[in-house]
Write an enzyme that holds these catalytic residues in place. Structure first.
Site, PDB file in Angstrom:
ATOM      1  N   MET A 220       3.049   1.260   2.810  1.00 35.47           N
ATOM      2  CA  MET A 220       1.934   1.813   3.570  1.00 35.47           C
ATOM      3  C   MET A 220       1.239   0.677   4.286  1.00 35.47           C
ATOM      4  O   MET A 220       0.980  -0.378   3.698  1.00 35.47           O
ATOM      5  CB  MET A 220       0.940   2.530   2.664  1.00 35.47           C
ATOM      6  CG  MET A 220      -0.290   3.023   3.435  1.00 35.47           C
ATOM      7  SD  MET A 220      -1.473   3.876   2.379  1.00 35.47           S
ATOM      8  CE  MET A 220      -2.838   4.064   3.536  1.00 35.47           C
ATOM      9  N   LEU A 221       0.972   0.881   5.551  1.00 38.94           N
ATOM     10  CA  LEU A 221       0.304  -0.163   6.334  1.00 38.94           C
ATOM     11  C   LEU A 221      -0.582   0.459   7.393  1.00 38.94           C
ATOM     12  O   LEU A 221      -0.143   1.325   8.153  1.00 38.94           O
ATOM     13  CB  LEU A 221       1.347  -1.064   7.008  1.00 38.94           C
ATOM     14  CG  LEU A 221       0.801  -2.147   7.941  1.00 38.94           C
ATOM     15  CD1 LEU A 221      -0.046  -3.157   7.164  1.00 38.94           C
ATOM     16  CD2 LEU A 221       1.930  -2.868   8.668  1.00 38.94           C
TER      17      LEU A 221
ATOM     18  N   GLN B 180      -8.257  -1.279  10.654  1.00 37.65           N
ATOM     19  CA  GLN B 180      -8.699  -1.342   9.264  1.00 37.65           C
ATOM     20  C   GLN B 180     -10.220  -1.257   9.171  1.00 37.65           C
ATOM     21  O   GLN B 180     -10.936  -1.545  10.119  1.00 37.65           O
ATOM     22  CB  GLN B 180      -8.189  -2.631   8.614  1.00 37.65           C
ATOM     23  CG  GLN B 180      -6.678  -2.643   8.428  1.00 37.65           C
ATOM     24  CD  GLN B 180      -6.147  -3.954   7.877  1.00 37.65           C
ATOM     25  OE1 GLN B 180      -6.899  -4.872   7.548  1.00 37.65           O
ATOM     26  NE2 GLN B 180      -4.827  -4.072   7.787  1.00 37.65           N
TER      27      GLN B 180
ATOM     28  N   GLY C  91     -11.533   3.705   7.164  1.00 38.60           N
ATOM     29  CA  GLY C  91     -11.181   4.780   6.244  1.00 38.60           C
ATOM     30  C   GLY C  91      -9.899   5.497   6.609  1.00 38.60           C
ATOM     31  O   GLY C  91      -9.610   6.575   6.077  1.00 38.60           O
TER      32      GLY C  91
ATOM     33  N   GLY D 141      -6.741   4.550   6.041  1.00 35.93           N
ATOM     34  CA  GLY D 141      -5.775   4.540   4.954  1.00 35.93           C
ATOM     35  C   GLY D 141      -6.021   5.707   4.013  1.00 35.93           C
ATOM     36  O   GLY D 141      -5.083   6.364   3.542  1.00 35.93           O
TER      37      GLY D 141
ATOM     38  N   GLU E 134       5.885   2.891  -5.612  1.00 35.46           N
ATOM     39  CA  GLU E 134       6.741   1.749  -5.924  1.00 35.46           C
ATOM     40  C   GLU E 134       5.938   0.451  -5.871  1.00 35.46           C
ATOM     41  O   GLU E 134       5.501   0.041  -4.797  1.00 35.46           O
ATOM     42  CB  GLU E 134       7.904   1.682  -4.927  1.00 35.46           C
ATOM     43  CG  GLU E 134       8.847   0.509  -5.129  1.00 35.46           C
ATOM     44  CD  GLU E 134       9.900   0.439  -4.044  1.00 35.46           C
ATOM     45  OE1 GLU E 134      10.464  -0.643  -3.847  1.00 35.46           O
ATOM     46  OE2 GLU E 134      10.153   1.465  -3.384  1.00 35.46           O
TER      47      GLU E 134
END
Length: 408
Positions: free
Chosen positions: A229-230, A236, A239, A241, A264
Site C-alpha cells: 500500500m502506498l 500524504q 487521510g 490512506g 503481509e
C-alpha cells in the site's frame, strides 16, 4: 598524501536521497515548480545500504512521471565526473544503469519528448471499475478535492503495463520492496486518483494504490492478503490512506466468499493506519461495548468483527485491547492492573510455547546436550522483558486513541 587522496575521493560522494527528485507532472509548468518536487524516503534498494553515489559533483537525478499515464523521464546532470586516475582507480557509479534496470523499457531521457507525451494524459481513462468516489472538505487555503478509487486486475486491458510503471515508486518508499508478477490472476488492485479539471476537461492524477493477493481458503472461500500500500508524498497527510483501506473493506465485505483480510508483513506505519480504521469501525459494534470489553476477549468479538468488516482474529485481539484501554480508568489501580494483565497474558503466549518446546526437547537430549542447545533467561529477565513489551504496546495503542480523539 593518503589524507589528500581520501579527501579527493570523499568530495565525489553524494547522498542519493538528496540527489534524487521525483515529480508527478500535470502541466509543463510543473517542471520548473519546486513545490511539485518530492524526495525519496530511502534509496538503498538501488544504491546500497550507504545510500550514496560515487563519482560526481553536483549530481542531480530527475525521475519524472506524467500524473495520469505515468509516462517516465529520467534525467541525470552533474558539474564534474571523477577521473579514476586521481582517485585510486575507482570508477564512477553507473547511476543511469542502476535506475534504468528498475524502470519500464522505453522511458524518456529527452525532456522535450517527455513533454510531448504529457499531452496524451488528457485521453487517460482509469483502468477497471469505479469502486468509490468521495470529496474531502476544503478550507480557506485549499478547495474541496475529489478522489476516485478503481478496482482492477490483470484482465483489464493495458493495466499490466501501467502497473509496471506504478510499482517503481515502492523502491523509494517501501522497505524490502519487490516487484510482483501481475500475470498471476489472483492479484487484485485498488488504484486511487485525484479527479480535477484542467482546460475545461476532467483529468486524473495517480494518488496511490493497494495490491492484494486472493488466497484460497478451504473449502470454497477466499482470504485476501494485503501486499503493498502506498500513498504518494504529495497526497500524504490528507487521510487518503484511511479512505483507501475503507474502500477495500467495503469491497470485500460485499463478497460472501471472503472469510477475512490479512496483511503481509505490515510496516509500523501501515499497522497504525489499520488499527485506526478497525478500532473506529468496531467501536460501533455491540460486541465491543465497554461492559463487554471489561469482561475479557470473547469469540463473539471475533465473529462480529469478521462478519461486519472481515477483520481476522489476530487483528481483532488488537482492536479489543485498544478499545479496552480507551475505556479503562488508569487512576483506578485495580481496573488498570486487570487491563495490563490481560495484555501481558497475550504477550506471554510465545514464551509459554517456548517452555513447552523445551520440555519436549529435554526428554530427547541428555543434560549436556540440552544445556548446550537451549539459551536460558532468568524469571526476573523474562518479567523485565515482558514489562518492556507491554510499555511499547500501550504507547502504540495510545497513538491510535489520540488520533481517534482528534477526529472527534
Amino acid at each position: 598524501m593518503i589524507a589528500i587522496a581520501k579527501s579527493a575521493v570523499n568530495s565525489f560522494v553524494t547522498d542519493s536521497n538528496e540527489a534524487l527528485e521525483l515529480k508527478l507532472v500535470r502541466d509543463v509548468s510543473d517542471l520548473e515548480n519546486e513545490t511539485t518536487t518530492f524526495k525519496p524516503e530511502m534509496s538503498h534498494q538501488i544504491f546500497g545500504e550507504s545510500e550514496s553515489i560515487f563519482g560526481y559533483r553536483d549530481l542531480k537525478i530527475k525521475l519524472y512521471y506524467t500524473a495520469a499515464k505515468l509516462t517516465t523521464y529520467l534525467g541525470i546532470s552533474y558539474s564534474e565526473v571523477v577521473d579514476p586516475k586521481k582517485c585510486e582507480g575507482i570508477e564512477p557509479d553507473d547511476v543511469g544503469k542502476l535506475i534504468a534496470e528498475k524502470l519500464q523499457p522505453g522511458f524518456h531521457t529527452n525532456l522535450d519528448d517527455f513533454c510531448n507525451d504529457l499531452a496524451k494524459d488528457v485521453n487517460f481513462t482509469p483502468f477497471g471499475q469505479l469502486e468509490r468516489s468521495f470529496k474531502t472538505k476544503g478550507n480557506e487555503n485549499s478547495p474541496p478535492k475529489c478522489y476516485e478509487v478503481y478496482f482492477c486486475d490483470i484482465t483489464n486491458p493495458g493495466f499490466a503495463s501501467f502497473h509496471e510503471r506504478l510499482q517503481t515508486f515502492i523502491l523509494w518508499y517501501i522497505d524490502a520492496a519487490s516487484f510482483i508478477d501481475v500475470d498471476d490472476e489472483n492479484w487484485r488492485f485498488f488504484v486511487m486518483y485525484e479527479k480535477y479539471l484542467q482546460g475545461g476537461s476532467a483529468r486524473h492524477a495517480v494518488v496511490g494504490y493497494m495490491s492484494l493477493y486472493q488466497y484460497f481458503a478451504y473449502p470454497l472461500n477466499i482470504r485476501p492478503r494485503i501486499s503493498q500500500m502506498l500513498v504518494l508524498p504529495p497526497f500524504q497527510g490528507r487521510g487518503l490512506g484511511t479512505e483507501l483501506l475503507r474502500t477495500v473493506y467495503q469491497h470485500y465485505v460485499a463478497e460472501p466468499s471472503v472469510l477475512d483480510i490479512t496483511v503481509e508483513d505490515p510496516s509500523e506505519r501501515f499497522q497504525r493506519l489499520r488499527d485506526f480504521v478497525d478500532v473506529a469501525n468496531c467501536s460501533m459494534l455491540d460486541a465491543f461495548r465497554p461492559e463487554e470489553l471489561h469482561a475479557g476477549f470473547k469469540s463473539s468479538m471475533v465473529e462480529e468483527a469478521r462478519r461486519r468488516f472481515r477483520i481476522n482474529k489476530k487483528q481483532c485481539r488488537r482492536v479489543y485491547e485498544i478499545l479496552r484501554l480507551k475505556h479503562t480508568n488508569i487512576q483506578d489501580a485495580r481496573q488498570y492492573q486487570s487491563y495490563r494483565l490481560a495484555v501481558k497474558q497475550r504477550l506471554n503466549v510465545p514464551y509459554k510455547k517456548e517452555m513447552l518446546d523445551r520440555q519436549k526437547l529435554k526428554k530427547l537430549l541428555d543434560d549436556f546436550e540440552y544445556e548446550a542447545t537451549v539459551t536460558f533467561s532468568s524469571a526476573a529477565q523474562r518479567m523485565e522483558h515482558l514489562e518492556q513489551q507491554y510499555r511499547e504496546v500501550e504507547a502504540e495503542y495510545r497513538h491510535v486513541l489520540d488520533r481517534l480523539e482528534d477526529r472527534g
